[in-house]
Design an enzyme around this catalytic site. Structure first.
Site, PDB file in Angstrom:
ATOM      1  CB  THR B   1      -0.908   0.012   1.248  1.00 25.45           C
ATOM      2  OG1 THR B   1      -1.552  -1.258   1.354  1.00 25.45           O
ATOM      3  CG2 THR B   1      -1.967   1.091   1.180  1.00 25.45           C
ATOM      4  CB  THR B  19      -3.431  -1.111  -1.522  1.00 26.15           C
ATOM      5  OG1 THR B  19      -2.746  -2.245  -1.017  1.00 26.15           O
ATOM      6  CG2 THR B  19      -4.898  -1.441  -1.648  1.00 26.15           C
ATOM      7  CB  SER B  60      -6.940  -0.597   7.701  1.00 27.99           C
ATOM      8  OG  SER B  60      -7.269  -1.747   8.419  1.00 27.99           O
TER       9      SER B  60
END
Lengths: 379, 176
Positions: B1, B19, B60
């Site tokens: 990422t 990513t 996330s």
């Protein structure tokens, strides 16, 4: 008569003097020098100096922040190819000059045909997961396209030029990439990924040695010239799908053709004097805002890191993180599950409720934090 | 990422995270196009029992922008590092906005990451007294050598811009 003239003179000169003073104050304010290492006009922070500079150059050429970001990302795809590339996905948060904040989501999606027992193949520990069955439909270039259509100022092709040039001429292997290359020794010597990073003697390239991305340069050149459609409906799409299917993957031309980047307003929370804007689930901003909202209520300052206060501050922080771990299960694609819980966890009253459950001097079992088991991601 | 934070002259800001998921993604490289493919579907593992065509896996990623109207202060921030993204951004913002550290110090400060098993993972050089105190309280602790949290941020206040790329990934920002 003379007094009247004096009054008229005063009436005219006072506003003029005021205007001059305001202009002087403004000019001084805007010409204020910034300390060493700070910038006056614009900046880019990326994972490498090379790519930060490419983004900066685009801004200096009159490009918008979006232009700068796209050029920086394209550059990163060859400087840190282990981390990202146009075979992946991205999420943009963009703040316009007006203050309006928009999110563009081009995260990968599950293809139409996927292994029905895919989740049964999940490992029980965190480890690399290789293989074509894990590939999601890549969204990156559709995301760049949408962002550029809305906010681009320079021509699309010009954003690709620096990276195409570097990919063709070759770039020295950066230190960070060199640390990960040994992972490729696990691949068969004939693996095309391994071949990309090895010399004619079949040895892996080392830090500072030159790697060329000639095929990628060709692909980027076509996308630069013909737009994102070249990758999603054109000849490149056919070649990409053929390679994926040869590797055992299921992504089809229809998957590429139907991929759309979505676009919506950002979620917003107030954190003291700040308004924080972030993308909604499936991204992780809601969990982040929960942690910050909860910590904010402990009234933090620089004194919170002094003496015994520091232990208390981190006790509160790690306890908040444990509750946050229990909330990660709500970070799901809103097209396929309810967002009610995600909306709830960013609320102040929710943070208040959790804060009341945090002890200054003890911790609890997993059940206290309502955690269901999950795997950490090392992406 | 990877994460990119940009602030332009006209005030427009972009925070973008991109990513292919794990290191070298799925490790499937398309020789005809030169494209390395992601393994993003791995992000469903342990988080759901069922997936659907067209669904995006949980993430996330947190490309964030903060703005204070009263202080005319903007912060453009985000991170890479899978589950450590939240840790990286949360601790940087707490250090920078509330604890009074500079942006550089806020990013480089060692972090504590609470993993999915609720074990506290301390970055080497984290304050030993805090670590030991939290251990005594009853937390499970460990000190792994590898940390993936990499925060890149730009902040503008009082007409001056500070831009910081995380040294954990040898990053360096640029501006003018």
């Amino acid at each position: 008569m003379a007094r009247r003239k004096e009054k008229v003179c005063l009436c005219i000169s006072i506003p003029i003097i005021c205007i001059i003073i305001i202009i002087i104050i403004c000019a001084t304010h805007f010409n204020e020098e910034c300390a060493d290492g700070l910038y006056k006009k614009a900046a880019v922070a990326a994972d490498s100096e090379t790519c930060s500079k490419i983004g900066r150059d685009i801004l200096q050429l009159g490009g918008s922040a979006v232009d700068g970001a796209i050029a920086t990302l394209l550059c990163t795809s060859i400087i840190n190819p282990q981390s990202m590339g146009i075979g992946g996905g991205s999420i943009f948060t963009i703040r316009e000059q007006s203050g309006k904040v928009r999110v563009i989501n081009a995260r990968e999606t599950v293809p139409k045909a996927f292994k029905t027992d895919l989740l049964a193949m999940c490992p029980t520990t965190t480890q690399p997961m290789e293989g074509a069955h894990w590939i999601g439909v890549p969204g990156d270039i559709r995301g760049y396209e949408r962002a550029h259509k809305l906010y681009g100022r320079l021509p699309w092709a010009s954003l690709f030029e620096p990276t195409i040039k570097m990919a063709r001429e070759g770039v020295p292997i950066p230190y960070v990439l060199s640390r990960f290359l040994p992972l490729l020794l696990k691949e068969k010597p004939e693996s095309s990924l391994r071949q990309l990073f090895q010399n004619e003697q079949g040895e892996l390239l080392k830090e500072g040695e030159i790697v060329r991305f000639e095929k990628l340069a060709d692909t980027l050149e076509i996308i630069a010239k013909h737009g994102a459609d070249a990758l999603y409906v054109g000849d490149i799409a056919k070649e990409l799908v053929s390679d994926i299917q040869n590797a055992g993957g299921t992504i089809s031309l229809e998957d590429l053709r139907s991929f759309r980047a979505s676009e919506f307003g950002a979620w917003e929370v107030t954190l003291g004097e700040y308004d924080m804007y972030f993308p909604p689930p499936p991204a992780g901003g809601a969990t982040l805002s929960f942690i910050l909202n909860t910590m904010l209520g402990f009234i933090l300052s620089s004194a919170s890191l002094e003496g015994d206060e520091k232990v208390l501050t981190f006790q509160r922080y790690v306890e908040t993180c444990k509750f946050a771990n229990g909330l990660k299960k709500f970070m799901k694609d809103p097209q396929f599950s309810s967002q009610t819980e995600a909306v709830e966890i960013i609320q102040k009253h929710f943070a208040d409720k959790v804060r009341a459950k945090i002890s200054p001097d003890r911790t609890y079992d997993a059940s206290y934090y309502n955690i269901t088991p999950y795997l950490d991601s090392h992406g | 990422t990877t994460h990119v934070s940009v602030l332009a002259e006209d005030g427009m800001a972009v925070s973008v995270t991109s990513t292919i998921n794990h290191i070298f993604g799925s490790r499937i490289f398309s020789p005809k196009t030169g494209i390395l493919l992601n393994n993003e579907l791995a992000d469903f593992c342990g988080k759901t029992d069922q997936i659907h065509a067209g669904e995006q896996p949980p993430s996330s990623m947190s490309p964030v922008i903060l703005y204070s109207p009263s202080q005319k202060h903007i912060v453009v921030i985000g991170a890479s590092g899978g589950s450590m993204i939240t840790t990286g951004v949360a601790l940087t913002l707490m250090n920078f906005l509330w604890f009074g550290k500079t942006l550089q110090d806020s990013i480089s400060a060692p972090v504590v990451f609470v993993d999915s098993k609720n074990v506290l993972n301390f970055e080497p050089l984290f304050d030993k007294i805090v670590l030991e105190s939290l251990y005594k309280i009853g937390h499970k602790v460990k000190v792994p050598q590898m940390f993936y949290n990499v925060v890149n941020a730009v902040s503008k206040e009082n007409n001056c811009i500070v831009a910081v790329s995380d040294s954990r990934k040898n990053g360096k920002a640029a501006g003018y």
